[in-house]
Design a protein around this motif. Sequence first.
Motif, PDB file in Angstrom:
ATOM      1  N   GLU A   1       0.931  -1.097   0.079  1.00 44.21           N
ATOM      2  CA  GLU A   1       0.185  -0.113   0.241  1.00 44.21           C
ATOM      3  C   GLU A   1       0.794   1.463  -0.099  1.00 44.21           C
ATOM      4  OE1 GLU A   1      -3.068   0.941  -0.594  1.00 44.21           O
ATOM      5  OE2 GLU A   1      -3.367  -1.204  -1.033  1.00 44.21           O
ATOM      6  N   ASN A   2       1.729   1.208   0.778  1.00 48.14           N
ATOM      7  CA  ASN A   2       2.724   2.406   0.899  1.00 48.14           C
ATOM      8  C   ASN A   2       3.558   2.624  -0.258  1.00 48.14           C
ATOM      9  OD1 ASN A   2       1.806   3.027   3.371  1.00 48.14           O
ATOM     10  ND2 ASN A   2       3.478   1.900   4.462  1.00 48.14           N
ATOM     11  N   LEU A   3       4.048   1.609  -0.993  1.00 50.67           N
ATOM     12  CA  LEU A   3       4.656   1.659  -2.255  1.00 50.67           C
ATOM     13  C   LEU A   3       3.848   2.381  -3.267  1.00 50.67           C
ATOM     14  CD1 LEU A   3       6.583  -1.584  -2.842  1.00 50.67           C
ATOM     15  CD2 LEU A   3       7.432   0.497  -2.701  1.00 50.67           C
ATOM     16  N   LYS A   4       2.560   2.037  -3.214  1.00 48.58           N
ATOM     17  CA  LYS A   4       1.581   2.558  -4.176  1.00 48.58           C
ATOM     18  C   LYS A   4       1.409   3.735  -3.688  1.00 48.58           C
ATOM     19  CE  LYS A   4      -1.923   0.318  -5.848  1.00 48.58           C
ATOM     20  NZ  LYS A   4      -3.050  -0.198  -6.234  1.00 48.58           N
TER      21      LYS A   4
ATOM     22  N   LEU B   1       3.469  19.844 -12.061  1.00 49.42           N
ATOM     23  CA  LEU B   1       4.463  20.717 -12.879  1.00 49.42           C
ATOM     24  C   LEU B   1       3.887  20.864 -14.397  1.00 49.42           C
ATOM     25  CD1 LEU B   1       7.790  18.978 -11.667  1.00 49.42           C
ATOM     26  CD2 LEU B   1       7.048  21.127 -11.409  1.00 49.42           C
ATOM     27  N   GLN B   2       2.935  19.894 -14.575  1.00 54.40           N
ATOM     28  CA  GLN B   2       2.675  19.906 -16.099  1.00 54.40           C
ATOM     29  C   GLN B   2       1.492  20.829 -16.450  1.00 54.40           C
ATOM     30  OE1 GLN B   2       2.170  15.747 -16.350  1.00 54.40           O
ATOM     31  NE2 GLN B   2       3.160  15.792 -18.514  1.00 54.40           N
TER      32      GLN B   2
ATOM     33  N   ARG C   1       3.131  15.012  -8.128  1.00 54.12           N
ATOM     34  CA  ARG C   1       4.111  16.183  -8.081  1.00 54.12           C
ATOM     35  C   ARG C   1       4.416  16.410  -9.555  1.00 54.12           C
ATOM     36  NH1 ARG C   1       8.361  14.638  -3.827  1.00 54.12           N
ATOM     37  NH2 ARG C   1       7.120  14.195  -2.141  1.00 54.12           N
ATOM     38  N   LEU C   2       4.517  15.377 -10.401  1.00 53.66           N
ATOM     39  CA  LEU C   2       4.896  15.484 -11.843  1.00 53.66           C
ATOM     40  C   LEU C   2       3.708  16.295 -12.369  1.00 53.66           C
ATOM     41  CD1 LEU C   2       6.443  12.225 -12.820  1.00 53.66           C
ATOM     42  CD2 LEU C   2       7.649  14.568 -12.657  1.00 53.66           C
TER      43      LEU C   2
ATOM     44  N   SER D   1       3.427   6.077  -2.531  1.00 52.50           N
ATOM     45  CA  SER D   1       4.568   6.677  -2.945  1.00 52.50           C
ATOM     46  C   SER D   1       4.744   7.014  -4.484  1.00 52.50           C
ATOM     47  CB  SER D   1       5.898   6.050  -2.485  1.00 52.50           C
ATOM     48  OG  SER D   1       5.877   5.731  -1.289  1.00 52.50           O
ATOM     49  N   THR D   2       4.048   6.117  -5.109  1.00 53.11           N
ATOM     50  CA  THR D   2       3.942   6.081  -6.518  1.00 53.11           C
ATOM     51  C   THR D   2       2.896   7.186  -6.846  1.00 53.11           C
ATOM     52  OG1 THR D   2       4.357   3.557  -6.806  1.00 53.11           O
ATOM     53  CG2 THR D   2       3.435   4.900  -8.803  1.00 53.11           C
ATOM     54  N   ASP D   3       1.838   7.212  -6.372  1.00 49.01           N
ATOM     55  CA  ASP D   3       0.810   8.555  -6.550  1.00 49.01           C
ATOM     56  C   ASP D   3       1.466   9.494  -6.038  1.00 49.01           C
ATOM     57  OD1 ASP D   3      -0.840   6.434  -7.568  1.00 49.01           O
ATOM     58  OD2 ASP D   3      -2.012   6.177  -5.494  1.00 49.01           O
ATOM     59  N   THR D   4       1.983   9.872  -5.244  1.00 46.60           N
ATOM     60  CA  THR D   4       2.581  11.081  -4.676  1.00 46.60           C
ATOM     61  C   THR D   4       3.588  11.577  -5.662  1.00 46.60           C
ATOM     62  OG1 THR D   4       2.667  10.431  -2.357  1.00 46.60           O
ATOM     63  CG2 THR D   4       3.968  12.342  -2.692  1.00 46.60           C
ATOM     64  N   LEU D   5       4.401  10.641  -5.945  1.00 44.57           N
ATOM     65  CA  LEU D   5       5.324  11.216  -7.169  1.00 44.57           C
ATOM     66  C   LEU D   5       4.599  11.416  -8.428  1.00 44.57           C
ATOM     67  CD1 LEU D   5       8.318  11.200  -7.481  1.00 44.57           C
ATOM     68  CD2 LEU D   5       8.582   9.191  -8.185  1.00 44.57           C
ATOM     69  N   GLU D   6       3.819  10.795  -8.839  1.00 43.45           N
ATOM     70  CA  GLU D   6       2.815  11.104 -10.046  1.00 43.45           C
ATOM     71  C   GLU D   6       2.403  12.584  -9.878  1.00 43.45           C
ATOM     72  OE1 GLU D   6       0.065   8.570 -11.120  1.00 43.45           O
ATOM     73  OE2 GLU D   6       0.370   8.418 -13.284  1.00 43.45           O
TER      74      GLU D   6
END
Lengths: 246, 246
Positions: free
Chosen positions: A228-231, A244-245, A240-241, A233-238
């Motif tokens: 769950e935490n890996l997912k 920026l867009q 943030r990107l 972190s994936t969402d958080t990073l996505e």
Amino acid sequence: MGGRVNSIGIIGFGRFGKVLANILQKGFSIKAYDPKQSSPFSGVEFVSLDELLKEKTIFVAVPIRHFESVISDISSRISDGTTIIDVCSVKKYPVEMMGKSLPENVGIIATHPMFGPDSFMSNNRLKMMMNNTRDSHNQFKFWKGFFMDQGIQILEMTPDEHDRMAAQTQGVTHFLGRMLKEFGIKKTSIDTQGFRDLLDLVDQTCNDTWELYTDLQLYNPYTKDIIENLKKSTDTLENRLKELQS
Amino acid sequence: MGGRVNSIGIIGFGRFGKVLANILQKGFSIKAYDPKQSSPFSGVEFVSLDELLKEKTIFVAVPIRHFESVISDISSRISDGTTIIDVCSVKKYPVEMMGKSLPENVGIIATHPMFGPDSFMSNNRLKMMMNNTRDSHNQFKFWKGFFMDQGIQILEMTPDEHDRMAAQTQGVTHFLGRMLKEFGIKKTSIDTQGFRDLLDLVDQTCNDTWELYTDLQLYNPYTKDIIENLKKSTDTLENRLKELQS
């Protein structure tokens, strides 16, 4: 008191049972039981389960999903004075199971040898988790010494400590390896070192069976949260990107 | 005809400009321009942008997000006969930009040196993508030879081929490295080799700036789909585990 034993038994002679036999052959004659076993293995005598249960030290090296049925099958047939050593890659579940099912005067040592056939063959330093769970017959010190003599580093910890850490290390490593395989990762002409490490990760983790992988994920109580935490972190990073867009 | 040039210019003297200077010093005197540059760098003469634009060969080593403004700034001030060599880590975007903005008689060579300060210091074999984009002054062969003489492996391909492959290699590697950092991955006492490789991956990818990371993700047109596919693979794997639990 404990002391030296001259023969041991192994229940379950699959991928890891064979690695175990290779190590134990350096000190013991080995009897093994596996309902599926057919081909002979040098230095190992295959016997019936009843015959095997006469051994004073018995390693149980069966898939985690079969562990409960094997333990409950032997619990009524096992003699007082026996010590059971399990090698499951998770620890809370089998330790609770053994504590509940095995008669009071049967000793329990929990271990997690953190290597498989591949890493055993390489020259890397091998590690093994051990827990002195219910050492009714003073065997723990002897076995710890034996494995250390084989050059294996022993890490003592509780089943709970083990599973929390393993959810991080095994859980993340195996999940990412399988995920990258599912993704279809493959070599290109512009691979960097970091990318080649990922290709190696897929090879290493996917060499283990799908059954071992799902056992690790399902029988470690902390793995689900880690995924769950890996997912997250994936969402958080996505996200943030995406910010920026926009 | 092209041939040997004795001095070159570098616009942008950040993390990668310095690596480039270290390589180019083996054949050239170097002039550099960077609005932020303050500390001296051995063998490099810092000059004004106008002075730098007198060079016949100019490397542009600015962050991708500043590439468009730098190119449009110099396009009206640059002399015929100059060759511009970019070192951006994505290739379609800067190549389209240069083709559109730079005067017809300015040559264009697109490169992606696939190494940074860390990998340059190690003894690994370095790779560099090159594309003979608009070689008005026959400089491509010379520069390809120069970099090969420095032990760098040259891979020629189109900007589109590069970005498709880099979305797989860089895109996946950097995304996972950043994701694991966000997740908070850390060393434990029971780390296996595969897990230590993941810790190394985080170190390697997170040594680059956050700006370079987001530039790689945002200016490569194929990266977004790759990240989507990684997420889909994660979901597929998770759903298979959930089915086993139910």
